[in-house]
Scaffold this active site. Sequence first.
Site, PDB file in Angstrom:
ATOM      1  N   GLY A 189      -9.130  -3.095  -0.516  1.00 58.13           N
ATOM      2  CA  GLY A 189      -8.817  -4.394  -1.119  1.00 58.13           C
ATOM      3  C   GLY A 189      -8.042  -5.302  -0.198  1.00 58.13           C
ATOM      4  O   GLY A 189      -7.411  -6.263  -0.654  1.00 58.13           O
ATOM      5  N   GLU A 191      -2.915  -3.581  -5.741  1.00 59.77           N
ATOM      6  CA  GLU A 191      -4.033  -2.644  -5.967  1.00 59.77           C
ATOM      7  C   GLU A 191      -3.481  -1.278  -6.394  1.00 59.77           C
ATOM      8  O   GLU A 191      -3.942  -0.667  -7.342  1.00 59.77           O
ATOM      9  CB  GLU A 191      -4.806  -2.517  -4.662  1.00 59.77           C
ATOM     10  CG  GLU A 191      -5.925  -1.529  -4.676  1.00 59.77           C
ATOM     11  CD  GLU A 191      -6.625  -1.537  -3.326  1.00 59.77           C
ATOM     12  OE1 GLU A 191      -6.986  -2.634  -2.842  1.00 59.77           O
ATOM     13  OE2 GLU A 191      -6.792  -0.454  -2.740  1.00 59.77           O
ATOM     14  N   GLY A 234       0.834  -1.199   0.000  1.00 61.53           N
ATOM     15  CA  GLY A 234       0.000   0.000   0.000  1.00 61.53           C
ATOM     16  C   GLY A 234       0.864   1.242   0.000  1.00 61.53           C
ATOM     17  O   GLY A 234       2.045   1.190  -0.362  1.00 61.53           O
TER      18      GLY A 234
HETATM   19  N1  COA Z   1      -7.452   1.370  19.779  1.00 63.78           N
HETATM   20  C1  COA Z   1      -7.652   2.710  19.864  1.00 63.78           C
HETATM   21  N2  COA Z   1      -7.146   3.583  18.966  1.00 63.78           N
HETATM   22  C2  COA Z   1      -6.426   3.086  17.969  1.00 63.78           C
HETATM   23  C3  COA Z   1      -6.185   1.713  17.813  1.00 63.78           C
HETATM   24  C4  COA Z   1      -6.726   0.835  18.778  1.00 63.78           C
HETATM   25  N3  COA Z   1      -6.538  -0.473  18.696  1.00 63.78           N
HETATM   26  N4  COA Z   1      -5.433   1.509  16.716  1.00 63.78           N
HETATM   27  C5  COA Z   1      -5.223   2.712  16.180  1.00 63.78           C
HETATM   28  N5  COA Z   1      -5.818   3.645  16.939  1.00 63.78           N
HETATM   29  C6  COA Z   1      -5.817   5.088  16.661  1.00 63.78           C
HETATM   30  C7  COA Z   1      -4.414   5.606  16.477  1.00 63.78           C
HETATM   31  O1  COA Z   1      -3.837   6.052  17.694  1.00 63.78           O
HETATM   32  C8  COA Z   1      -4.642   6.761  15.511  1.00 63.78           C
HETATM   33  O2  COA Z   1      -5.183   7.857  16.228  1.00 63.78           O
HETATM   34  P1  COA Z   1      -4.557   9.323  16.072  1.00 63.78           P
HETATM   35  O3  COA Z   1      -4.759   9.664  14.607  1.00 63.78           O
HETATM   36  O4  COA Z   1      -5.384  10.145  16.997  1.00 63.78           O
HETATM   37  O5  COA Z   1      -3.127   9.173  16.451  1.00 63.78           O
HETATM   38  C9  COA Z   1      -5.750   6.239  14.624  1.00 63.78           C
HETATM   39  O6  COA Z   1      -6.464   5.268  15.405  1.00 63.78           O
HETATM   40  C10 COA Z   1      -5.218   5.576  13.352  1.00 63.78           C
HETATM   41  O7  COA Z   1      -4.318   4.560  13.661  1.00 63.78           O
HETATM   42  P2  COA Z   1      -3.014   4.296  12.780  1.00 63.78           P
HETATM   43  O8  COA Z   1      -2.372   3.068  13.319  1.00 63.78           O
HETATM   44  O9  COA Z   1      -2.179   5.539  12.680  1.00 63.78           O
HETATM   45  O10 COA Z   1      -3.705   3.991  11.375  1.00 63.78           O
HETATM   46  P3  COA Z   1      -3.147   4.236   9.923  1.00 63.78           P
HETATM   47  O11 COA Z   1      -3.395   5.622   9.505  1.00 63.78           O
HETATM   48  O12 COA Z   1      -1.749   3.687   9.798  1.00 63.78           O
HETATM   49  O13 COA Z   1      -4.152   3.306   9.088  1.00 63.78           O
HETATM   50  C11 COA Z   1      -5.476   1.365   8.723  1.00 63.78           C
HETATM   51  C12 COA Z   1      -4.220   1.931   9.368  1.00 63.78           C
HETATM   52  C13 COA Z   1      -5.538  -0.115   9.074  1.00 63.78           C
HETATM   53  C14 COA Z   1      -6.720   2.078   9.240  1.00 63.78           C
HETATM   54  C15 COA Z   1      -5.374   1.577   7.179  1.00 63.78           C
HETATM   55  O14 COA Z   1      -4.205   0.984   6.715  1.00 63.78           O
HETATM   56  C16 COA Z   1      -6.579   0.963   6.482  1.00 63.78           C
HETATM   57  O15 COA Z   1      -7.610   1.595   6.373  1.00 63.78           O
HETATM   58  N6  COA Z   1      -6.453  -0.307   6.024  1.00 63.78           N
HETATM   59  C17 COA Z   1      -7.571  -1.021   5.375  1.00 63.78           C
HETATM   60  C18 COA Z   1      -7.584  -0.894   3.884  1.00 63.78           C
HETATM   61  C19 COA Z   1      -6.347  -1.450   3.258  1.00 63.78           C
HETATM   62  O16 COA Z   1      -5.578  -2.179   3.835  1.00 63.78           O
HETATM   63  N7  COA Z   1      -6.145  -1.060   2.001  1.00 63.78           N
HETATM   64  C20 COA Z   1      -5.040  -1.545   1.207  1.00 63.78           C
HETATM   65  C21 COA Z   1      -5.417  -2.817   0.554  1.00 63.78           C
HETATM   66  S1  COA Z   1      -4.662  -3.041  -0.962  1.00 63.78           S
END
Ligand code: COA
Length: 436
Positions: free
Chosen positions: A337, A239, A216
């Site tokens: 995806g 993707e 990604g």
């Molecule tokens: N409990 C509470 N809060 C949590 C948490 C948990 N278990 N995990 C994360 N958070 C909070 C983080 O602290 C952060 O908050 P902040 O912005 O206030 O600091 C927020 O939630 C986002 O977490 P983060 O780990 O920074 O997420 P990210 O921006 O790296 O995104 C996903 C991670 C999983 C949401 C993102 O990769 C996604 O949407 N994936 C699904 C789609 C995908 O994989 N697409 C590609 C496929 S080809």
Amino acid sequence: MGWRERCKEKITTAQEAVSHIASGDKVIFADWVGEPPALVDALVARYAELENVEIIHGMSPGPNAYLDQKYTGHFHHTSLFLGAKSRPPYYAGQVDFLGGSNFHEWPQIFEESPDLNPHWALVQVAPPDEDGLCSFGNSCCFTEPAVRTAAKVIVQINPEMPTLGGFRYDITKADYIVEQSSPLYTVGRAEPSDVIQTIADYCASLVEDGATIQLGIGALPDAIARNLMNKKDLGVHSETLTESMMELVKAGVINNSRKTINPGVCIGSQAAGSMEFYQFLDHNPAFAVYPVDYVNDPYVIGQNYKQTSINACLEVDLLGQANSETVNGRQYSGIGGQLDHVRGARLSKGGKSILALKSTAKNDTISKIVPCFVPGNVTTVSRYDIDYVVTEYGIAALRHKNVRQRAEALIAIAHPKFREELMAKAVEMGLIPAQG
Ligand code: COA
């Protein structure tokens, strides 16, 4: 006769083209970096004349002006993926979120769902050739399915848009054609923190020579890609095509020589990065984009040899289920995806799927390895699909493991300050027998 001569009645301004959109119509925008700025701006400018236009969109890095609360009653939204800009209006009830469908299935939804079968598709293309064949540029993913299913199509020809290999659209089939230059949406890069770098090191150690990779965007995939510089004969079926893939192509690490389908070419459904990256992609035979119902179809992905998918998730429970979409019981992003690629990798001979996450959130106050999800948090990847989970404390290989081994492997990669508590919960849940 060239396309321009054949289409002269259809060539118009953005304002005139969108003037045909009526109240109550359903309008789909090309996704993400492919959203057509000139057409979107012209539609938003007409808001006062329109009521209940349903806008169907993904997540755009653009201004997203159409999401402004002042357009309530004029525009309503169906979002296919929540991002920073669509999350607040979703929580405020202005946006419907389409959960429960994998990315490769979205084109089917446009075809089959009476609620989302679009009257209009607003899309962007690269300049056509003499015959009118053109590329959807950096966003073929659901642009082509939107055009395929919409009753009417408005196309913005953007001279800035690169021509990528792969799918070609016949512009003479469009209903209205607008020739207008707009700056392309770019996606920046972030420097990895020490924790992200450690996770990337573990992920990269799982990528074998000859593997076909899916990555990604963001700091983690970039850091992983930097660690792949010493690998050999990698291929891409992803993707998203990313800037880090450009660097690996330039270094000769990605040569697609051992791919079992689409050999010799990096395959994606969209491309996101800087202008330098878009220029590198322009007419570059090493890259091709196709619609998402091809690229993300797990059966297609699974035909690759050693398909290795690497994605992020938000938490993993001790049963080995991953939540990648919800925080504190509320929708945070979407599945995109992710499951397509997890399942595709599982179908692939020698394939692996890797889900990566930091072991904690909120300054080490919350463990992201949890006994169970709180109510409202979803299972994005079930225990029947999950494979490797990686944190900064190591790798948990879950495939073919029993429930005790899964819980033990996950506790071993949790932050040390939460391990004792997790172990006590695992015993209470009957996953791990009590000692003595
Ligand atoms: N409990 C509470 N809060 C949590 C948490 C948990 N278990 N995990 C994360 N958070 C909070 C983080 O602290 C952060 O908050 P902040 O912005 O206030 O600091 C927020 O939630 C986002 O977490 P983060 O780990 O920074 O997420 P990210 O921006 O790296 O995104 C996903 C991670 C999983 C949401 C993102 O990769 C996604 O949407 N994936 C699904 C789609 C995908 O994989 N697409 C590609 C496929 S080809």
